[in-house]
Design an enzyme around this catalytic site. Structure first.
Site, PDB file in Angstrom:
ATOM      1  N   ALA A  74       0.869  -1.177   0.000  1.00 10.58           N
ATOM      2  CA  ALA A  74       0.000   0.000   0.000  1.00 10.58           C
ATOM      3  C   ALA A  74       0.904   1.224   0.000  1.00 10.58           C
ATOM      4  O   ALA A  74       2.083   1.143   0.387  1.00 10.58           O
ATOM      5  CB  ALA A  74      -0.888  -0.013   1.237  1.00 10.58           C
ATOM      6  N   GLY A  86       0.657  -4.981   0.931  1.00  5.86           N
ATOM      7  CA  GLY A  86      -0.545  -5.021   0.099  1.00  5.86           C
ATOM      8  C   GLY A  86      -0.328  -5.728  -1.224  1.00  5.86           C
ATOM      9  O   GLY A  86      -1.291  -6.217  -1.828  1.00  5.86           O
ATOM     10  N   GLU A 118      -0.758  -9.256  -0.455  1.00  2.00           N
ATOM     11  CA  GLU A 118      -2.180  -9.434  -0.130  1.00  2.00           C
ATOM     12  C   GLU A 118      -3.055  -9.462  -1.385  1.00  2.00           C
ATOM     13  O   GLU A 118      -3.977 -10.262  -1.481  1.00  2.00           O
ATOM     14  CB  GLU A 118      -2.618  -8.324   0.832  1.00  2.00           C
ATOM     15  N   GLU A 156       4.574  -5.226   7.462  1.00  2.00           N
ATOM     16  CA  GLU A 156       3.782  -4.190   8.146  1.00  2.00           C
ATOM     17  C   GLU A 156       4.164  -3.952   9.604  1.00  2.00           C
ATOM     18  O   GLU A 156       4.251  -2.811  10.040  1.00  2.00           O
ATOM     19  CB  GLU A 156       2.283  -4.528   8.075  1.00  2.00           C
TER      20      GLU A 156
END
Ligand code: CO8
Length: 267
Positions: free
Chosen positions: A73, A118, A121, A141
Site C-alpha cells: 500500500a 498489500g 495481499e 507491516e
C-alpha cells in the site's frame, strides 16, 4: 471501458491482462488505484468475452519490467492516516480484493518482482499465483508499526497455515519465489521471460474447459471453504445439480460417450 491513470487493460483471446502501473512508486496501491481496480474489475465481470483475468505489475520508472508486482500500500498516503481514515482505506481495498476472489472469471496473479505488504495481499486475493524467479514475497507491516490490513492476516494463514503465516508476519522476513512455492504460497515459479506466456497458457487451458462449470466450481470452493463439511457438501450437490442443466454437460458427456472432442461453450 473506462480510462485509467494507474492501470492498463488489454483484452485478447478472452484473457484480460490488467497491469498495475504506477512506475514512480513500484506500483504501490493508493486510493486512486484501488478505486480504479474496482471500476476495472466491475467492467470486466460484466463482459462475456473475458474468461480469465491476469493481474500483473508494470515496469518501474527505469523500465525494469520485473522489479515490482506491487510494493505494498502507498506509505506516503498512509503516513498521516487517522484511525478512521485507515479503516476506510482498508474497506476500500476489500471491495476489489473480494471481486478478484469471487468474480465469475478466474483470476491469476502473475507476480513479477516485489509482492510486499498489500502486494502480497492482492496476489492472495487471486485464485492462482504464478511467480517469476525474482519475485519476493513478504508482509513487512509490523516493522512499520501497523498490521497487514488488506486481508493478509486472514488470507496468508488460510493459504500457508497459521504457523508459517505468523512467522512471516511477526518477523517481516521476505521470502524468494522458491520458498514461496515450497510453502504453498504460489502455484508455480518460472523464469522471468516465461511469466506471461505461462500465465496465458494456463488461462488458455482453463478457457478450453466449460467456462460456466469453471465459474461454478470457483463458487463452490470459495463458498464451502468456511462452512462445516456437511453443509458444504450439500451446497456442492446443489451447484452440481445446476451444472447438470447446461449445454456443456450434455455436450461434454455426449462427446465422451461418442469418443469425439467436446465443443464446450459457456453454458
Ligand atoms: N509506498 C509508496 N512508495 C513506495 C512504496 C510504497 N509501498 N514502495 C516503494 N515506493 C517508492 C519509493 O519511495 C521510491 O520513490 P522515490 O524514487 O520517489 O524515492 C520508489 O518507489 C522506488 O523505491 P526504492 O527507491 O525504495 O527502490 P529500492 O529498489 O531501493 O527498494 C523496496 C525497493 C525494497 C520494495 C522498497 O521500495 C521498499 O521497501 N518499499 C516498501 C515496501 C513495504 O514496506 N511495503 C508494505 C507497505 S505497508 C502495506 O502494504 C500495508 C497494506 C495494508 C494497509 C491497510 C490499511 C488499512
Amino acid at each position: 471501458m473506462s480510462e485509467f491513470n494507474n492501470l492498463k487493460l488489454e483484452v485478447a483471446d478472452e484473457i484480460a491482462v490488467l497491469t498495475i502501473a504506477r512506475p514512480a512508486a513500484l506500483n504501490a496501491l493508493n486510493s486512486e488505484t484501488l478505486d480504479e481496480l474496482n471500476v476495472a474489475l466491475t467492467e470486466i465481470e460484466a463482459r462475456d468475452d473475458i474468461k480469465v483475468v491476469i493481474l500483473t505489475g508494470g515496469p518501474d520508472k527505469k523500465d525494469n519490467a520485473f522489479k515490482s508486482f506491487v510494493a505494498g500500500a502507498d506509505i506516503s498516503e498512509m503516513v498521516n492516516f487517522t484511525a478512521a481514515q485507515a479503516r476506510e482505506f482498508g474497506m476500500k481495498a476489500s471491495v476489489p480484493f473480494f471481486k478478484l476472489m469471487n468474480m465469475r472469471q478466474v483470476t491469476i496473479a502473475a507476480v513479477n518482482g516485489f509482492a510486499l505488504g498489500g502486494g502480497c495481499e492482492i496476489s492472495m486475493a487471486c485464485d492462482i499465483r504464478i511467480a517469476s524467479e525474482n519475485a519476493t514475497f513478504g508482509q513487512p507491516e509490523v516493522g512499520l508499526g501497523i498490521i497487514p490490513g488488506f486481508g493478509g492476516t486472514q488470507r496468508l494463514a488460510r493459504l500457508v497455515g497459521m504457523g508459517r503465516a505468523k512467522e512471516l508476519i511477526f518477523t517481516c522476513d521476505s521470502i524468494d519465489a522458491a520458498e514461496a512455492y515450497r510453502i504453498g504460497l504460489v502455484n508455480k515459479v518460472v523464469a522471468c521471460e516465461e511469466l506471461m506466456p505461462t500465465a496465458k497458457a494456463m488461462a488458455a487451458k482453463i478457457i478450453s474447459k466449460g467456462s460456466y462449470a469453471v465459474s461454478i466450481a470457483k463458487a463452490a470452493i470459495n463458498n464451502g471453504y468456511d462452512m462445516d463439511i456437511k453443509n458444504a457438501v450439500e451446497m456442492e450437490a446443489n451447484l452440481f445439480g445446476i451444472t447438470c442443466s447446461t449445454h456443456d454437460k450434455a455436450e461434454g458427456m455426449g462427446a465422451f460417450l461418442e469418443r469425439r472432442a467436446a465443443n464446450l461453450t459457456d453454458f
